[in-house]
Design an enzyme around this catalytic site. Structure first.
Site, PDB file in Angstrom:
ATOM      1  N   ASP A 184      34.202  25.613  40.783  1.00  0.00           N
ATOM      2  CA  ASP A 184      34.353  24.099  40.270  1.00  0.00           C
ATOM      3  C   ASP A 184      35.616  23.389  40.394  1.00  0.00           C
ATOM      4  O   ASP A 184      36.006  24.117  41.390  1.00  0.00           O
ATOM      5  CB  ASP A 184      34.439  24.733  38.293  1.00  0.00           C
ATOM      6  CG  ASP A 184      35.231  25.813  37.688  1.00  0.00           C
ATOM      7  OD1 ASP A 184      36.814  25.839  38.657  1.00  0.00           O
ATOM      8  OD2 ASP A 184      36.054  25.795  36.771  1.00  0.00           O
TER       9      ASP A 184
ATOM     10  N   TYR B 278      39.074  21.429  41.478  1.00  0.00           N
ATOM     11  CA  TYR B 278      40.536  21.739  40.960  1.00  0.00           C
ATOM     12  C   TYR B 278      40.915  21.086  39.904  1.00  0.00           C
ATOM     13  O   TYR B 278      40.220  20.284  39.344  1.00  0.00           O
ATOM     14  CB  TYR B 278      40.937  21.046  42.568  1.00  0.00           C
ATOM     15  CG  TYR B 278      40.971  22.099  43.606  1.00  0.00           C
ATOM     16  CD1 TYR B 278      41.387  23.286  44.161  1.00  0.00           C
ATOM     17  CD2 TYR B 278      40.575  21.218  44.855  1.00  0.00           C
ATOM     18  CE1 TYR B 278      41.093  23.972  45.211  1.00  0.00           C
ATOM     19  CE2 TYR B 278      40.235  21.424  45.968  1.00  0.00           C
ATOM     20  CZ  TYR B 278      41.381  22.986  46.639  1.00  0.00           C
ATOM     21  OH  TYR B 278      40.274  23.995  47.109  1.00  0.00           O
TER      22      TYR B 278
ATOM     23  N   PHE C  99      36.350  22.960  47.384  1.00  0.00           N
ATOM     24  CA  PHE C  99      37.113  23.418  48.359  1.00  0.00           C
ATOM     25  C   PHE C  99      38.428  21.690  49.072  1.00  0.00           C
ATOM     26  O   PHE C  99      39.493  22.410  49.603  1.00  0.00           O
ATOM     27  CB  PHE C  99      37.177  23.982  49.729  1.00  0.00           C
ATOM     28  CG  PHE C  99      36.063  25.477  49.260  1.00  0.00           C
ATOM     29  CD1 PHE C  99      36.915  26.201  48.539  1.00  0.00           C
ATOM     30  CD2 PHE C  99      35.182  25.233  49.186  1.00  0.00           C
ATOM     31  CE1 PHE C  99      36.953  27.542  48.051  1.00  0.00           C
ATOM     32  CE2 PHE C  99      34.373  26.740  48.892  1.00  0.00           C
ATOM     33  CZ  PHE C  99      35.420  28.039  48.394  1.00  0.00           C
TER      34      PHE C  99
ATOM     35  N   HIS D  86      35.818  35.824  48.864  1.00  0.00           N
ATOM     36  CA  HIS D  86      36.245  33.844  48.269  1.00  0.00           C
ATOM     37  C   HIS D  86      37.599  34.131  48.995  1.00  0.00           C
ATOM     38  O   HIS D  86      38.545  34.949  49.624  1.00  0.00           O
ATOM     39  CB  HIS D  86      36.179  34.292  46.867  1.00  0.00           C
ATOM     40  CG  HIS D  86      36.986  32.748  46.488  1.00  0.00           C
ATOM     41  ND1 HIS D  86      38.236  32.043  46.515  1.00  0.00           N
ATOM     42  CD2 HIS D  86      35.485  32.091  46.092  1.00  0.00           C
ATOM     43  CE1 HIS D  86      37.821  30.746  46.024  1.00  0.00           C
ATOM     44  NE2 HIS D  86      36.767  30.480  45.836  1.00  0.00           N
TER      45      HIS D  86
END
Length: 221
Positions: free
Chosen positions: A65, A67, A78, A187
């Site tokens: 989701d 920031y 990202f 991740h």
């Protein structure tokens, strides 16, 4: 919330907007933005699609989701708003690109430059409440982004899907690996990346090699 969507995506997703779950989702999001501080700015909710039209999409990078800090999210997974320092996950992405391709770490964490080359930077949920990670999950966004992935999988060939972390890999259940290249890893967040399985995976050079083999232009990472 008025949905402004790039035309080629609008053609692909028009039916989705008519479904009951999506109407309920948009009503929820409207109330959230009216009553709380939410990210990204409302006008950038569908920025991933508007910066990377369906017709040019070659690579898909799945995030979780947006920031949830002030001035960070710009609607691309990202990515951060111009002038904002790169968060730890993005820093690790840039470090891996440097190791993989020898590309120097950029000063800007705004990844619109990737999107404009055909990299769809898609979060599982497209909105979030200030300082509350995951606060807009299980409201319908996941259903919508699953539909996006299914549409890409069915309508296009020779895409590259970069699935980083368990959540992204779970969403990858709709992807036909005989049609597309699917690359999986840990991740890039420090907690995960430092345990091994993120660095030295060479996803960026593998992506470019695949694109080149299919006659597509490589991504300038």
């Amino acid at each position: 919330m008025k949905i402004k969507l790039e035309e080629s995506w609008k053609v692909q997703l028009d039916d989705e907007f008519e479904k009951i779950y999506f109407q309920n989702l948009i009503n929820f999001v409207k109330k959230e933005y009216a009553s709380s501080v939410c990210y990204p700015p409302e006008t950038l909710t569908f920025n991933a699609f508007n910066k990377c039209p369906f017709d040019i999409t070659k690579v898909v990078i799945l995030g979780q989701d947006p920031y949830h800090g002030p001035n960070q999210a710009n609607g691309l997974s990202f990515s951060v708003t111009e002038g904002v320092p790169s968060p730890p996950s993005l820093t690790n992405i840039f470090k891996e690109i440097k190791k993989d391709l020898g590309v120097e770490i950029p000063k800007s964490g705004n990844l619109e430059r990737w999107a404009e080359q055909g990299v769809l930077l898609l979060n599982a949920s497209l909105t979030v409440r200030d300082n509350q990670a995951g606060s807009h999950q299980k409201q319908g966004w996941e259903t919508f982004t699953d539909a996006v992935i299914s549409k890409l999988n069915l309508e296009k060939e020779h895409l590259v899907f970069l699935l980083w972390g368990a959540l992204a890999q779970k969403k990858g259940k709709f992807i036909d690996a005989t049609k597309h290249l699917v690359l999986k890893s840990k991740h890039p967040s420090p907690l995960s990346a430092n345990q091994g399985g993120w660095f030295d995976q060479h996803h960026f050079s593998k992506t470019n090699a695949f694109l080149k083999s299919k006659g597509f232009e490589e991504i300038n990472w």
